[in-house]
Write a protein that holds these residues in place. Structure first.
Motif, short mmCIF file in Angstrom:
data_model
loop_
_atom_site.label_atom_id
_atom_site.label_comp_id
_atom_site.label_asym_id
_atom_site.label_seq_id
_atom_site.Cartn_x
_atom_site.Cartn_y
_atom_site.Cartn_z
N GLN A 171 0.87 -0.97 0.00
CA GLN A 171 0.15 -0.09 -0.06
C GLN A 171 0.73 1.42 0.05
OE1 GLN A 171 -2.45 -1.11 3.55
NE2 GLN A 171 -4.18 -1.02 2.20
N VAL A 172 1.71 1.36 0.76
CA VAL A 172 2.72 2.49 0.86
C VAL A 172 3.76 2.54 -0.43
CG1 VAL A 172 4.90 3.43 1.79
CG2 VAL A 172 3.25 2.29 3.15
N LEU A 173 3.90 1.53 -1.11
CA LEU A 173 4.68 1.57 -2.39
C LEU A 173 3.62 2.05 -3.28
CD1 LEU A 173 6.83 -1.67 -2.34
CD2 LEU A 173 7.72 0.64 -2.41
N ARG A 174 2.38 1.77 -3.54
CA ARG A 174 1.48 1.76 -4.26
C ARG A 174 1.37 3.53 -4.40
NH1 ARG A 174 -3.73 -1.25 -3.69
NH2 ARG A 174 -2.42 -2.89 -3.96
N SER A 175 1.11 3.99 -3.06
CA SER A 175 0.92 5.25 -3.09
C SER A 175 1.93 6.41 -3.25
CB SER A 175 0.73 5.61 -1.29
OG SER A 175 0.56 6.85 -1.06
N VAL A 176 3.26 5.83 -2.92
CA VAL A 176 4.26 6.83 -3.54
C VAL A 176 4.54 6.59 -4.90
CG1 VAL A 176 6.82 6.65 -3.62
CG2 VAL A 176 5.86 6.51 -1.54
N ARG A 177 4.11 5.50 -5.66
CA ARG A 177 4.34 5.45 -7.16
C ARG A 177 3.17 6.22 -7.67
NH1 ARG A 177 6.90 -0.73 -6.81
NH2 ARG A 177 8.93 0.11 -6.23
N ARG A 178 1.92 5.99 -7.30
CA ARG A 178 0.99 6.80 -7.70
C ARG A 178 1.22 8.31 -7.52
NH1 ARG A 178 -4.44 4.22 -5.07
NH2 ARG A 178 -4.70 2.34 -6.55
N GLU A 179 1.78 8.77 -6.45
CA GLU A 179 2.43 10.06 -6.55
C GLU A 179 3.58 10.50 -7.46
OE1 GLU A 179 4.94 12.42 -2.75
OE2 GLU A 179 3.39 10.84 -2.33
N ALA A 180 4.39 9.57 -7.77
CA ALA A 180 5.46 9.89 -8.96
C ALA A 180 4.51 9.96 -10.01
CB ALA A 180 6.40 8.73 -8.93
N LEU A 181 3.57 8.84 -10.52
CA LEU A 181 2.79 9.17 -11.73
C LEU A 181 1.99 10.31 -11.66
CD1 LEU A 181 1.71 7.75 -14.13
CD2 LEU A 181 -0.17 6.48 -12.72
N VAL A 182 1.25 10.91 -10.61
CA VAL A 182 0.64 11.97 -11.07
C VAL A 182 1.41 13.02 -11.18
CG1 VAL A 182 -0.81 13.65 -9.55
CG2 VAL A 182 -1.24 11.36 -9.08
N LEU A 183 2.73 13.02 -10.55
CA LEU A 183 3.73 14.24 -10.59
C LEU A 183 4.25 14.18 -12.16
CD1 LEU A 183 5.74 16.27 -9.46
CD2 LEU A 183 7.31 14.47 -9.28
N GLY A 184 4.48 12.88 -12.84
CA GLY A 184 4.96 12.67 -14.00
C GLY A 184 3.80 13.20 -14.95
N VAL A 185 2.50 12.66 -14.96
CA VAL A 185 1.41 13.13 -15.71
C VAL A 185 1.23 14.83 -15.83
CG1 VAL A 185 -1.09 13.09 -16.22
CG2 VAL A 185 0.00 11.09 -15.72
N LEU A 186 1.20 15.38 -14.65
CA LEU A 186 1.20 16.93 -14.43
C LEU A 186 2.45 17.56 -15.13
CD1 LEU A 186 -0.30 17.36 -11.08
CD2 LEU A 186 -1.47 17.40 -13.17
N ALA A 187 3.31 16.98 -15.07
CA ALA A 187 4.66 17.60 -15.67
C ALA A 187 4.86 17.52 -17.21
CB ALA A 187 5.98 17.26 -14.99
N THR A 188 4.31 16.45 -17.53
CA THR A 188 4.27 15.93 -19.00
C THR A 188 3.16 17.08 -19.67
OG1 THR A 188 5.18 13.71 -18.57
CG2 THR A 188 3.79 14.05 -20.51
N LEU A 189 2.25 16.91 -19.08
CA LEU A 189 1.06 17.88 -19.93
C LEU A 189 1.65 19.39 -19.62
CD1 LEU A 189 -2.17 16.52 -18.23
CD2 LEU A 189 -1.36 15.98 -20.30
N LEU A 190 2.15 19.74 -18.75
CA LEU A 190 2.76 21.03 -18.69
C LEU A 190 3.85 21.24 -19.79
CD1 LEU A 190 2.84 24.13 -17.66
CD2 LEU A 190 4.56 23.13 -15.92
N GLY A 191 4.65 19.99 -19.95
CA GLY A 191 5.77 20.19 -21.03
C GLY A 191 4.88 20.30 -22.41
N LEU A 192 4.04 19.40 -22.62
CA LEU A 192 3.50 19.52 -23.93
C LEU A 192 2.92 20.89 -24.36
CD1 LEU A 192 1.43 15.84 -23.71
CD2 LEU A 192 3.51 16.61 -25.20
N VAL A 193 2.33 21.63 -23.35
CA VAL A 193 1.53 22.82 -23.54
C VAL A 193 2.85 23.88 -23.88
CG1 VAL A 193 0.40 24.66 -22.68
CG2 VAL A 193 -0.40 22.35 -22.29
N ILE A 194 3.62 23.99 -22.89
CA ILE A 194 4.87 24.74 -23.03
C ILE A 194 5.76 24.36 -24.56
CG2 ILE A 194 7.11 25.46 -22.38
CD1 ILE A 194 6.02 25.06 -19.53
#
Length: 794
Positions: free
Chosen positions: A266-289
């Motif tokens: 559960q802890v690992l899943r939470s941390v990796r979801r955190e990384a996934l959300v961070l990656g998705v948000l940063a990627t979307l921002l990178g696509l727009v920029i």
């Protein structure tokens, strides 16, 4: 765990800044590459099929027999030549692209902007954009060609043409045939042709050209993507380091979650979801920029360069999906290892007070493996010189350099802290205690220190390698160009001597540093042992002893140096008879790329005539003189003389090297900026991690200014050490690579390795300065905490 996920993102959002910047920059670079590629494709392909509108088919690079055959059947050859072009006012260039225009309306594929199309030989149309640049108008008379092949044409119209087929000037086919160096890249036919002539139908031919053009553009795009991959690699290092530090600081949080009943999964899943959300948000921002930057860069290029072949920007889904996938995967991969190491600790162990997370350095196995890999990479780079194929040799050098770099990365936990410690002692002589504390801090967690420096190490290694390699190649090419064009400007007469007062007028032109008259004569040349042939007139000159040439260009007695265009079917070692006024001498031929007339020795010229005349003037231009402007001024003084502008040819090569160098350095700068963001983030997280330590130092008497200087010294030491190590690696790789290139391709055994010392010093200084700037925000946060507050921190 979903509540924990969103709480973590809110709480630690500022700490993820460098990771977000790294992903955004890498993704945006890929999208910008797509924008530039699509704009280039659409610009070059616009009007690609224009010449084929009334053609049944065509032949690429047809033989002379095919040209004659299909022209008789109503076809049209799209001839091309590069000639010297001058107007009554100025020289437009020594190698101006000339195309053909038909007198028949069905083959007039250019778009008429003003005037009319030619109706006979001696008339021409000019490219409207080039005419505007060079102040050419309808009705102007233009001299095209050189020597005996000079032709005067009248501009009767201005046209626009697709980039693929564009030339500065278009003349009729009979006019084009007068130049021996013209060729036909495409022959249009009015009827179905024969497969024996490589005839292809129009539709199929256009498809082939389009695919070929796409491939050429895609090759450039793939090269740019290599730098995007480098940026992604640096991003992985930065994000991995960020997650390692951040998760180490959150050990107590994770331990509490485990103690309250959360499982490892559960802890690992939470941390990796955190990384996934961070990656998705940063990627979307990178696509727009990236999309906005792509449109903006294309718009700026269009505004600054009207002739730039850029069309509309169209983003393609494979590029966008690929950029998005790489951005998200980069973040997930970078967060994988830190979380695996983190979950090995038990809840009770993680709840104990700890100063850091895995502070051990490199083990013996890692050191031995690193040394072995470095030696293997170095051996590969030395072996590359013995590879016969220059391209294979260069690839071997690059592979060896990559292997050696991996070895250095493995040795990082030993090498980097040791160098930081050494540099810290040297800096301590100037700054005292802050430098000692900084070097001690950098050595407390060797792996973190090495990982922080590694991201900058990548960018600096590549940047210094490119700068050194390009500087060496520039020197070799400059020597080669100086050998091919050893004289800045050559004013060469055809069949008549140059006027006696010409030298004085030339010396008065602004930008002329020195000039010298060159004696010569118009003799006749006849090959020996190649059958009977009529003697042909040939201007020859004897190079005088002068300091005007850049390099020694004397001619051995008994030898004649012929330019390629005058050699025809003659080759090195052939014998020719040179005759003048009843005197004859036999000479050995040497064919070379020279400016001006054929060259003989002064002794040979004396054998041919006792009364030589001035048939050329050689000019040394001032260093600051504009080559094109000076060439135009000299042509205006002696309009009947042919101008060979060696300075312009050398300047053009240097310009291409400058563009290439700065384009590559600009792309690599992105990875360097990402690395510096990583250093800033590492220092920022380190400030949070060492809050109690800083408070204790403040309580023991360390002032705020000294604390800021300590953090600044730590950042500078990390940046400078990474820059120095990267410079050594980059220079070594460039040395081996340039040796392979120079020996096999560029300039042979006379080439020399040329290290740009000032530029390399500048790289190290800039890296150190950038490291200093990156510590500003972390140091401000550190000094804001009072000693009492800091001692109360967990």
């Amino acid at each position: 765990m979903r509540t924990v996920l969103f709480a973590s993102l809110r709480t630690y959002a500022r700490r993820y800044a460098a990771a977000v910047v790294a992903v955004v920059a890498a993704v945006a670079l890929i999208v910008v590459t797509n924008a530039l590629t699509s704009a280039t494709k659409s610009g070059l392909q616009a009007g690609l099929d224009a010449p084929f509108q009334n053609a049944v088919g065509g032949v690429e690079f047809p033989a002379d027999e095919a040209i004659e055959k299909y022209v008789d059947q109503g076809g049209w050859p799209m001839g091309t030549s590069y000639q010297a072009v001058r107007t009554e006012k100025k020289q437009l260039g020594d190698r101006v692209p000339i195309g053909t225009v038909s007198t028949e309306s069905r083959w007039q594929w250019q778009t008429l902007e003003a005037g009319r199309f030619p109706t006979a030989s001696g008339e021409a149309v000019a490219n409207a954009a080039a005419a505007k640049t060079h102040d050419v108008a309808v009705g102007d008379t233009i001299r095209v060609g050189s020597g005996a092949n000079v032709a005067e044409v009248t501009v009767v119209g201005l046209v626009d043409a697709p980039n693929m087929w564009s030339s500065n000037l278009y003349v009729t086919w009979p006019q084009m045939q007068e130049w021996s160096d013209s060729y036909v890249p495409m022959l249009l036919t009015a009827a179905t042709g024969s497969a024996d002539d490589d005839w292809v139908a129009s539709g199929e031919l256009v498809d082939t050209l389009q695919k070929r053009l796409n491939n050429e553009i895609d090759v450039v795009a793939y090269m740019v993507l290599i730098f995007a991959a480098i940026a992604l690699f640096v991003s992985v290092l930065v994000i991995t380091n960020t997650f390692t530090i951040l998760f180490a600081q959150r050990m107590r949080d994770f331990a509490l979650l485990r103690a309250m009943g959360a499982t490892k999964r559960q802890v690992l899943r939470s941390v990796r979801r955190e990384a996934l959300v961070l990656g998705v948000l940063a990627t979307l921002l990178g696509l727009v920029i990236g999309a906005l930057l792509g449109w903006g860069i294309v718009a700026v290029v269009r505004a600054l360069a009207e002739n730039a072949p850029l069309g509309d920007v169209s983003y393609e889904w494979p590029w966008l999906v690929g950029a998005g996938a790489m951005g998200v995967l980069t973040t997930l991969v970078a967060s994988w290892l830190p979380t695996r190491r983190l979950m090995r600790l038990s809840p009770l162990a993680a709840l104990r007070p700890q100063e850091g997370f895995e502070v051990r350095g490199a083990g013996r196995l890692r050191i031995a493996l690193g040394l072995g890999i470095v030696l293997a990479g170095v051996a590969m780079m030395f072996f590359a010189v013995s590879v016969n194929d220059p391209f294979a040799g260069l690839m071997t050098v690059l592979l060896g350099g990559s292997v050696a770099f991996v070895g250095v990365m493995l040795l990082g936990p030993v090498l980097v802290p040791a160098l930081v410690h050494l540099a810290g002692h040297a800096l301590a002589v100037v700054s005292g205690t802050p430098a000692k504390l900084a070097s001690a801090n950098a050595g407390r967690n060797p792996k973190r220190t090495a990982a922080t420096a590694a991201s900058l190490l990548v960018g600096v290694t590549l940047t210094t390698g490119v700068l050194t390699g390009m500087n060496t190649i520039r020197g070799a090419l400059s020597d080669e160009m100086a050998a091919q064009h050893p004289i800045d400007m050559v004013l060469q007469s055809g069949t008549e001597p140059i006027a006696a007062d010409a030298l004085g007028r030339v010396e008065k032109v602004g930008g002329v540093d020195d000039a010298v008259e060159v004696p010569g004569a118009v003799a006749t040349i006849e090959p020996v042992g190649k059958g009977e042939s009529a003697p042909l007139p040939l201007p020859v000159v004897a190079p005088p002893v002068s300091d005007v040439p850049l390099k020694e260009i004397s001619v051995d007695e008994g030898t004649i140096v012929l330019p390629y265009e005058a050699a025809d079917e003659l080759f090195d070692g052939d014998q020719v008879k040179l005759a003048l006024d009843g005197r004859t001498t036999t000479l050995e031929v040497k064919v070379d790329a020279i400016d001006g007339a054929a060259r003989v020795s002064a002794e040979t010229l004396a054998e041919l005539t006792q009364n030589p005349k001035t048939y050329a003037i050689w000019v040394r231009a001032a260093r600051s003189a504009d080559a094109e402007e000076l060439g135009g001024s000299l042509s205006a003084i002696l309009p009947d003389a042919d101008l060979a502008n060696g300075k312009a040819d050398r300047a053009w090569v240097e310009l291409q090297l400058d563009v290439m160098t700065w384009a590559v350095v600009g792309l690599l700068a992105i990875s360097v900026l990402i690395a510096l963001a990583g250093i800033a983030n590492t220092l920022g997280l380190s400030v949070l991690e060492r809050g109690r330590e800083h408070a204790l130092l403040r309580a023991l008497g360390l002032t705020r200014r000294q604390l800021r200087r300590t953090l600044a010294a730590e950042a500078v030491l990390l940046s400078a050490v990474a820059a120095v190590v990267g410079t050594v690696l980059g220079v070594f790789i460039a040395w081996r690579g340039s040796e392979v290139l120079l020996d096999g391709v560029v300039a042979g055994d006379d080439a020399r390795f040329d290290m740009p010392v000032l530029q390399l010093v500048a790289v190290v200084l800039v890296a150190g300065l950038a490291g200093l700037i990156s510590c500003v925000a972390p140091s401000k946060r550190a000094v804001k905490v009072s000693p009492a507050e800091g001692l109360a921190l967990d």
